[in-house]
Design a protein around this motif. Structure first.
Motif, PDB file in Angstrom:
ATOM      1  N   ALA A   1       0.834  -1.206   0.000  1.00 10.21           N
ATOM      2  CA  ALA A   1       0.000   0.000   0.000  1.00 10.21           C
ATOM      3  C   ALA A   1       0.869   1.256   0.000  1.00 10.21           C
ATOM      4  O   ALA A   1       0.471   2.299  -0.523  1.00 10.21           O
ATOM      5  CB  ALA A   1      -0.923   0.016   1.216  1.00 10.21           C
ATOM      6  N   GLY A   2       2.058   1.150   0.571  1.00 14.49           N
ATOM      7  CA  GLY A   2       2.928   2.318   0.701  1.00 14.49           C
ATOM      8  C   GLY A   2       3.407   2.869  -0.622  1.00 14.49           C
ATOM      9  O   GLY A   2       3.567   4.076  -0.772  1.00 14.49           O
ATOM     10  N   LYS A   3       3.651   1.996  -1.605  1.00 17.38           N
ATOM     11  CA  LYS A   3       4.167   2.459  -2.887  1.00 17.38           C
ATOM     12  C   LYS A   3       3.176   3.390  -3.579  1.00 17.38           C
ATOM     13  O   LYS A   3       3.546   4.445  -4.083  1.00 17.38           O
ATOM     14  CB  LYS A   3       4.514   1.289  -3.799  1.00 17.38           C
ATOM     15  CG  LYS A   3       5.204   1.724  -5.083  1.00 17.38           C
ATOM     16  CD  LYS A   3       5.499   0.567  -5.976  1.00 17.38           C
ATOM     17  CE  LYS A   3       4.404   0.221  -6.923  1.00 17.38           C
ATOM     18  NZ  LYS A   3       3.945   1.244  -7.834  1.00 17.38           N
ATOM     19  N   LEU A   4       1.924   3.023  -3.567  1.00 12.33           N
ATOM     20  CA  LEU A   4       0.904   3.857  -4.199  1.00 12.33           C
ATOM     21  C   LEU A   4       0.787   5.209  -3.491  1.00 12.33           C
ATOM     22  O   LEU A   4       0.783   6.263  -4.133  1.00 12.33           O
ATOM     23  CB  LEU A   4      -0.453   3.148  -4.184  1.00 12.33           C
ATOM     24  CG  LEU A   4      -1.631   3.974  -4.704  1.00 12.33           C
ATOM     25  CD1 LEU A   4      -1.427   4.315  -6.169  1.00 12.33           C
ATOM     26  CD2 LEU A   4      -2.926   3.232  -4.484  1.00 12.33           C
ATOM     27  N   VAL A   5       0.736   5.190  -2.168  1.00 13.89           N
ATOM     28  CA  VAL A   5       0.611   6.432  -1.402  1.00 13.89           C
ATOM     29  C   VAL A   5       1.863   7.290  -1.580  1.00 13.89           C
ATOM     30  O   VAL A   5       1.774   8.512  -1.728  1.00 13.89           O
ATOM     31  CB  VAL A   5       0.338   6.128   0.087  1.00 13.89           C
ATOM     32  CG1 VAL A   5       0.293   7.398   0.911  1.00 13.89           C
ATOM     33  CG2 VAL A   5      -0.959   5.344   0.240  1.00 13.89           C
ATOM     34  N   LEU A   6       3.038   6.654  -1.597  1.00 14.30           N
ATOM     35  CA  LEU A   6       4.283   7.396  -1.789  1.00 14.30           C
ATOM     36  C   LEU A   6       4.320   8.074  -3.150  1.00 14.30           C
ATOM     37  O   LEU A   6       4.722   9.231  -3.255  1.00 14.30           O
ATOM     38  CB  LEU A   6       5.490   6.470  -1.628  1.00 14.30           C
ATOM     39  CG  LEU A   6       6.851   7.125  -1.835  1.00 14.30           C
ATOM     40  CD1 LEU A   6       7.116   8.182  -0.760  1.00 14.30           C
ATOM     41  CD2 LEU A   6       7.953   6.084  -1.849  1.00 14.30           C
ATOM     42  N   THR A   7       3.880   7.391  -4.197  1.00 15.66           N
ATOM     43  CA  THR A   7       3.898   8.020  -5.525  1.00 15.66           C
ATOM     44  C   THR A   7       2.949   9.217  -5.588  1.00 15.66           C
ATOM     45  O   THR A   7       3.276  10.227  -6.217  1.00 15.66           O
ATOM     46  CB  THR A   7       3.560   7.006  -6.637  1.00 15.66           C
ATOM     47  OG1 THR A   7       2.293   6.411  -6.367  1.00 15.66           O
ATOM     48  CG2 THR A   7       4.628   5.936  -6.753  1.00 15.66           C
ATOM     49  N   LEU A   8       1.802   9.122  -4.924  1.00 14.15           N
ATOM     50  CA  LEU A   8       0.894  10.278  -4.865  1.00 14.15           C
ATOM     51  C   LEU A   8       1.553  11.446  -4.129  1.00 14.15           C
ATOM     52  O   LEU A   8       1.475  12.599  -4.562  1.00 14.15           O
ATOM     53  CB  LEU A   8      -0.412   9.893  -4.175  1.00 14.15           C
ATOM     54  CG  LEU A   8      -1.304   8.895  -4.912  1.00 14.15           C
ATOM     55  CD1 LEU A   8      -2.455   8.458  -4.008  1.00 14.15           C
ATOM     56  CD2 LEU A   8      -1.812   9.484  -6.198  1.00 14.15           C
ATOM     57  N   ALA A   9       2.203  11.150  -3.010  1.00 15.59           N
ATOM     58  CA  ALA A   9       2.872  12.191  -2.230  1.00 15.59           C
ATOM     59  C   ALA A   9       4.014  12.822  -3.025  1.00 15.59           C
ATOM     60  O   ALA A   9       4.185  14.054  -3.023  1.00 15.59           O
ATOM     61  CB  ALA A   9       3.394  11.608  -0.921  1.00 15.59           C
ATOM     62  N   LEU A  10       4.796  11.998  -3.733  1.00 15.81           N
ATOM     63  CA  LEU A  10       5.911  12.529  -4.526  1.00 15.81           C
ATOM     64  C   LEU A  10       5.411  13.396  -5.681  1.00 15.81           C
ATOM     65  O   LEU A  10       6.052  14.391  -6.030  1.00 15.81           O
ATOM     66  CB  LEU A  10       6.778  11.386  -5.049  1.00 15.81           C
ATOM     67  CG  LEU A  10       7.639  10.689  -3.998  1.00 15.81           C
ATOM     68  CD1 LEU A  10       8.254   9.421  -4.576  1.00 15.81           C
ATOM     69  CD2 LEU A  10       8.709  11.623  -3.448  1.00 15.81           C
ATOM     70  N   ASP A  11       4.277  13.036  -6.261  1.00 17.75           N
ATOM     71  CA  ASP A  11       3.689  13.882  -7.318  1.00 17.75           C
ATOM     72  C   ASP A  11       3.314  15.258  -6.767  1.00 17.75           C
ATOM     73  O   ASP A  11       3.522  16.276  -7.416  1.00 17.75           O
ATOM     74  CB  ASP A  11       2.468  13.213  -7.934  1.00 17.75           C
ATOM     75  CG  ASP A  11       2.837  12.103  -8.910  1.00 17.75           C
ATOM     76  OD1 ASP A  11       3.966  12.128  -9.445  1.00 17.75           O
ATOM     77  OD2 ASP A  11       1.992  11.215  -9.133  1.00 17.75           O
ATOM     78  N   ARG A  12       2.766  15.291  -5.572  1.00 14.80           N
ATOM     79  CA  ARG A  12       2.407  16.583  -4.961  1.00 14.80           C
ATOM     80  C   ARG A  12       3.644  17.402  -4.609  1.00 14.80           C
ATOM     81  O   ARG A  12       3.656  18.618  -4.773  1.00 14.80           O
ATOM     82  CB  ARG A  12       1.548  16.361  -3.727  1.00 14.80           C
ATOM     83  CG  ARG A  12       0.168  15.861  -4.083  1.00 14.80           C
ATOM     84  CD  ARG A  12      -0.723  15.805  -2.897  1.00 14.80           C
ATOM     85  NE  ARG A  12      -2.039  15.275  -3.262  1.00 14.80           N
ATOM     86  CZ  ARG A  12      -3.035  15.150  -2.407  1.00 14.80           C
ATOM     87  NH1 ARG A  12      -2.881  15.505  -1.151  1.00 14.80           N
ATOM     88  NH2 ARG A  12      -4.182  14.657  -2.812  1.00 14.80           N
ATOM     89  N   VAL A  13       4.704  16.741  -4.148  1.00 14.92           N
ATOM     90  CA  VAL A  13       5.955  17.452  -3.842  1.00 14.92           C
ATOM     91  C   VAL A  13       6.558  17.993  -5.143  1.00 14.92           C
ATOM     92  O   VAL A  13       7.076  19.123  -5.171  1.00 14.92           O
ATOM     93  CB  VAL A  13       6.952  16.525  -3.096  1.00 14.92           C
ATOM     94  CG1 VAL A  13       8.323  17.156  -2.995  1.00 14.92           C
ATOM     95  CG2 VAL A  13       6.426  16.204  -1.708  1.00 14.92           C
ATOM     96  N   ALA A  14       6.510  17.213  -6.206  1.00 15.44           N
ATOM     97  CA  ALA A  14       7.024  17.672  -7.499  1.00 15.44           C
ATOM     98  C   ALA A  14       6.256  18.903  -7.982  1.00 15.44           C
ATOM     99  O   ALA A  14       6.847  19.837  -8.513  1.00 15.44           O
ATOM    100  CB  ALA A  14       6.936  16.546  -8.532  1.00 15.44           C
ATOM    101  N   ALA A  15       4.944  18.908  -7.756  1.00 12.85           N
ATOM    102  CA  ALA A  15       4.159  20.080  -8.121  1.00 12.85           C
ATOM    103  C   ALA A  15       4.546  21.282  -7.263  1.00 12.85           C
ATOM    104  O   ALA A  15       4.654  22.400  -7.773  1.00 12.85           O
ATOM    105  CB  ALA A  15       2.672  19.770  -7.978  1.00 12.85           C
ATOM    106  N   TYR A  16       4.801  21.048  -5.983  1.00 14.53           N
ATOM    107  CA  TYR A  16       5.205  22.153  -5.100  1.00 14.53           C
ATOM    108  C   TYR A  16       6.538  22.748  -5.562  1.00 14.53           C
ATOM    109  O   TYR A  16       6.679  23.977  -5.632  1.00 14.53           O
ATOM    110  CB  TYR A  16       5.331  21.671  -3.653  1.00 14.53           C
ATOM    111  CG  TYR A  16       5.991  22.701  -2.769  1.00 14.53           C
ATOM    112  CD1 TYR A  16       5.284  23.799  -2.309  1.00 14.53           C
ATOM    113  CD2 TYR A  16       7.352  22.607  -2.450  1.00 14.53           C
ATOM    114  CE1 TYR A  16       5.896  24.768  -1.523  1.00 14.53           C
ATOM    115  CE2 TYR A  16       7.964  23.563  -1.677  1.00 14.53           C
ATOM    116  CZ  TYR A  16       7.243  24.649  -1.219  1.00 14.53           C
ATOM    117  OH  TYR A  16       7.856  25.609  -0.465  1.00 14.53           O
TER     118      TYR A  16
END
Length: 166
Positions: free
Chosen positions: A147-162
């Motif tokens: 489950a962590g991989k999916l949540v991590l990729t979502l979080a990294l996408d938001r950090v990339a946008a920031y």
């Protein structure tokens, strides 16, 4: 026995720094680089196996860089600051002596974590900043396996946008 690493796991990376000079004198910027084993970090391991994109990896590295520059990690060695002599003065200062770069890095880190939002920032901090493996992070958070991989990729996408990483 010496093992030979796959060439794509080793990469030259620029390092910001100063060369020469005495305290109080202007210093010149000198280009430096170091060889980095990108599989050394959990995020690098995920990149080497194609589980995160280059954009997500770059966002995570930028977040980790701000984490390290702001010196938010706990100390693991002896503090050699002078001991306070009396309550009237002398000794080391009571609060941390933060430089402008540290303050800016802490602000960027805090803003990036806030942009990710609650629930996503836990796994992001554990993998990127604390350097925990995916399995350890999932266990610590009480999440099911994978489950962590999916949540991590979502979080990294938001950090990339920031960070405005394209």
């Amino acid at each position: 026995m010496q093992t030979k690493l796959h060439p794509r796991l080793l990469r030259e990376m620029p390092v910001e720094g100063h060369a020469g000079g005495r305290p109080g004198t202007p210093r010149e910027k000198a280009p430096r680089s170091v060889t980095v084993n990108v599989a050394e970090s959990p995020l690098g391991w995920l990149l080497a196996r194609g589980l995160v994109s280059r954009r997500q990896y770059d966002a995570g590295e930028r977040l980790r860089s701000d984490w390290e520059r702001s010196q938010l990690a706990p100390r693991v060695t002896m503090s050699w600051n002078a001991a306070p002599v009396s309550s009237g003065g002398g000794g080391s200062p009571h609060g941390p002596d933060l430089s402008g770069a540290q303050i800016d890095a802490k602000r960027r880190f805090d803003d990036a974590i806030a942009s990710v939002g609650p629930g996503l920032s836990d796994i992001l901090w554990r993998i990127v900043c604390a350097g925990e493996g995916m399995r350890d992070a999932e266990t610590a958070l009480g999440w099911p396996a994978r489950a962590g991989k999916l949540v991590l990729t979502l979080a990294l996408d938001r950090v990339a946008a920031y960070y405005r990483i394209a």
